[in-house]
Design an enzyme around this catalytic site. Structure first.
Site, PDB file in Angstrom:
ATOM      1  N   ASN A 233     156.973  61.545  15.197  1.00  0.00           N
ATOM      2  CA  ASN A 233     156.387  62.752  14.605  1.00  0.00           C
ATOM      3  C   ASN A 233     155.208  63.176  15.482  1.00  0.00           C
ATOM      4  O   ASN A 233     154.167  62.523  15.484  1.00  0.00           O
ATOM      5  CB  ASN A 233     155.921  62.428  13.174  1.00  0.00           C
ATOM      6  CG  ASN A 233     155.165  63.583  12.538  1.00  0.00           C
ATOM      7  OD1 ASN A 233     155.177  64.704  13.038  1.00  0.00           O
ATOM      8  ND2 ASN A 233     154.514  63.298  11.420  1.00  0.00           N
TER       9      ASN A 233
ATOM     10  N   LYS B 204     153.424  65.798  15.247  1.00  0.00           N
ATOM     11  CA  LYS B 204     152.399  66.543  14.485  1.00  0.00           C
ATOM     12  C   LYS B 204     151.976  67.807  15.258  1.00  0.00           C
ATOM     13  O   LYS B 204     152.783  68.396  15.967  1.00  0.00           O
ATOM     14  CB  LYS B 204     151.212  65.636  14.169  1.00  0.00           C
ATOM     15  CG  LYS B 204     151.656  64.320  13.536  1.00  0.00           C
ATOM     16  CD  LYS B 204     150.539  63.546  12.926  1.00  0.00           C
ATOM     17  CE  LYS B 204     151.081  62.217  12.417  1.00  0.00           C
ATOM     18  NZ  LYS B 204     150.134  61.452  11.633  1.00  0.00           N
TER      19      LYS B 204
ATOM     20  N   GLU C 103     150.449  64.128   5.081  1.00  0.00           N
ATOM     21  CA  GLU C 103     149.510  65.182   5.484  1.00  0.00           C
ATOM     22  C   GLU C 103     149.874  66.511   4.810  1.00  0.00           C
ATOM     23  O   GLU C 103     148.994  67.303   4.472  1.00  0.00           O
ATOM     24  CB  GLU C 103     149.483  65.301   7.019  1.00  0.00           C
ATOM     25  CG  GLU C 103     148.751  64.120   7.632  1.00  0.00           C
ATOM     26  CD  GLU C 103     149.219  63.709   9.015  1.00  0.00           C
ATOM     27  OE1 GLU C 103     149.888  64.492   9.695  1.00  0.00           O
ATOM     28  OE2 GLU C 103     148.910  62.545   9.399  1.00  0.00           O
TER      29      GLU C 103
ATOM     30  N   SER D   4     150.881  53.452  11.605  1.00  0.00           N
ATOM     31  CA  SER D   4     150.331  52.680  12.720  1.00  0.00           C
ATOM     32  C   SER D   4     151.347  51.743  13.366  1.00  0.00           C
ATOM     33  O   SER D   4     151.005  50.632  13.764  1.00  0.00           O
ATOM     34  CB  SER D   4     149.080  51.916  12.271  1.00  0.00           C
ATOM     35  OG  SER D   4     148.062  52.837  11.904  1.00  0.00           O
TER      36      SER D   4
ATOM     37  N   HIS E  38     155.644  64.746   4.195  1.00  0.00           N
ATOM     38  CA  HIS E  38     154.701  63.873   4.907  1.00  0.00           C
ATOM     39  C   HIS E  38     153.373  63.854   4.147  1.00  0.00           C
ATOM     40  O   HIS E  38     152.973  64.868   3.560  1.00  0.00           O
ATOM     41  CB  HIS E  38     154.502  64.397   6.337  1.00  0.00           C
ATOM     42  CG  HIS E  38     153.746  63.430   7.191  1.00  0.00           C
ATOM     43  ND1 HIS E  38     152.378  63.346   7.160  1.00  0.00           N
ATOM     44  CD2 HIS E  38     154.172  62.477   8.056  1.00  0.00           C
ATOM     45  CE1 HIS E  38     151.991  62.379   7.997  1.00  0.00           C
ATOM     46  NE2 HIS E  38     153.064  61.842   8.546  1.00  0.00           N
TER      47      HIS E  38
ATOM     48  N   GLU F 198     155.666  55.316   3.998  1.00  0.00           N
ATOM     49  CA  GLU F 198     154.473  55.425   4.833  1.00  0.00           C
ATOM     50  C   GLU F 198     153.230  55.284   3.965  1.00  0.00           C
ATOM     51  O   GLU F 198     152.769  56.285   3.374  1.00  0.00           O
ATOM     52  CB  GLU F 198     154.429  56.799   5.504  1.00  0.00           C
ATOM     53  CG  GLU F 198     155.592  57.087   6.403  1.00  0.00           C
ATOM     54  CD  GLU F 198     155.188  58.070   7.490  1.00  0.00           C
ATOM     55  OE1 GLU F 198     155.149  57.661   8.657  1.00  0.00           O
ATOM     56  OE2 GLU F 198     154.873  59.223   7.170  1.00  0.00           O
TER      57      GLU F 198
ATOM     58  N   GLY G 229     147.659  56.614  10.947  1.00  0.00           N
ATOM     59  CA  GLY G 229     146.625  57.009  11.902  1.00  0.00           C
ATOM     60  C   GLY G 229     145.354  56.180  11.802  1.00  0.00           C
ATOM     61  O   GLY G 229     144.322  56.559  12.357  1.00  0.00           O
TER      62      GLY G 229
END
Ligand code: PEP
Length: 251
Positions: free
Chosen positions: A9, A11, A97, A212, A95, A167, A173
């Protein structure tokens, strides 16, 4: 064992030129890899150009998001048909985010999942608990709510087309990866839930881990029987790192 799926991904990173450089390096590095499905999710603006660069390779393209609407007056949105037309076969949905910064709800994720399937795309549906949910012992409850919500009204036969990406939000991240055992436990719970919802068809559904993932932890994650691949953020922007992840060697 299911054929592993390794997805990158990107992003909101890369331009057409830097994305093309990355794909050309990846193509070279991944030449010998045969038994893994490889997907990358570049920004929308690069997808069509990159579709020509991956055409004769094993790399498939995904959108990072999509609208549940088919077309019309929805400024700034992108439909399943547009993603397919630009060269995508997959789409990432829900996702963390998107859920956090753009307030996507379980019901939005459900509408997008159904629209992706109707439009001929294979959704990679992201679920995962936030740190406070983990700390209050609500990991499984959260993840089960998200999976149930995402797959509401799904035709049983369509379940084969989906991938679930577990996730944990606290691992995305941050450099903090779930231990292989922690991830395995959640993957087993997701598999059991899918079985309750859809029956034996779910044996072909891949449940991949994200958060990660790096070259130095992929081998132990992939050694778990219920981890069928990875969704990779930061490390997918470095060709060598992503290639090493794709070419994992189960520990
Ligand atoms: C992600 O955003 O899906 C992700 C897993 O990111 P990272 O690998 O950078 O934690």
């Amino acid at each position: 064992m299911l054929k592993p799926l390794m997805a990158g991904n990107w992003k909101m990173n890369t331009t057409i030129r830097t994305g093309a450089d990355l794909v050309l390096k990846l193509r070279d590095l991944l030449k010998g890899v045969e038994d893994v499905d490889i997907v990358i999710a570049p920004p929308f603006t690069s997808i069509y150009h990159l579709s020509h660069l991956v055409a004769d390779s094993r790399i498939k393209l995904a959108g990072q998001n999509m609208s549940w609407e088919k077309n019309g007056a929805y400024t700034g949105e992108v439909s399943a048909e547009m993603l397919l037309d630009a060269g995508c076969r997959h789409v990432i949905i829900g996702h963390s985010e998107r859920r956090e910064y753009f307030k996507e709800s379980d019901s939005d994720v459900n509408k997008k999942t159904l629209a992706a399937l109707r439009g001929g795309l294979r959704p990679i549906i992201c679920v995962g608990e936030r740190l406070e949910e983990k700390e209050s012992g609500n990991t499984l409850q959260t993840v089960k709510r998200q999976v149930t919500g995402a797959l509401d009204k799904l035709r049983p036969g369509a379940v084969k087309e989906i991938t679930i990406a577990y996730e944990p939000v606290w691992a995305i991240g941050t450099g903090k990866v779930a231990s292989p055992q922690e991830a395995e436990e959640v993957h087993i719970a997701i598999r059991e839930l899918l079985f309750e919802m859809f029956g034996p068809d779910v044996k072909d559904v891949r449940i991949i881990y994200g958060g990660s993932v790096k070259p130095d932890n992929i081998d132990s994650l992939m050694a778990q029987p219920n981890i069928d691949g990875a969704l990779v953020g930061g490390a997918s922007l470095k060709a060598e790192d992503f290639a090493r992840i794709v070419g994992f060697k189960p520990a």
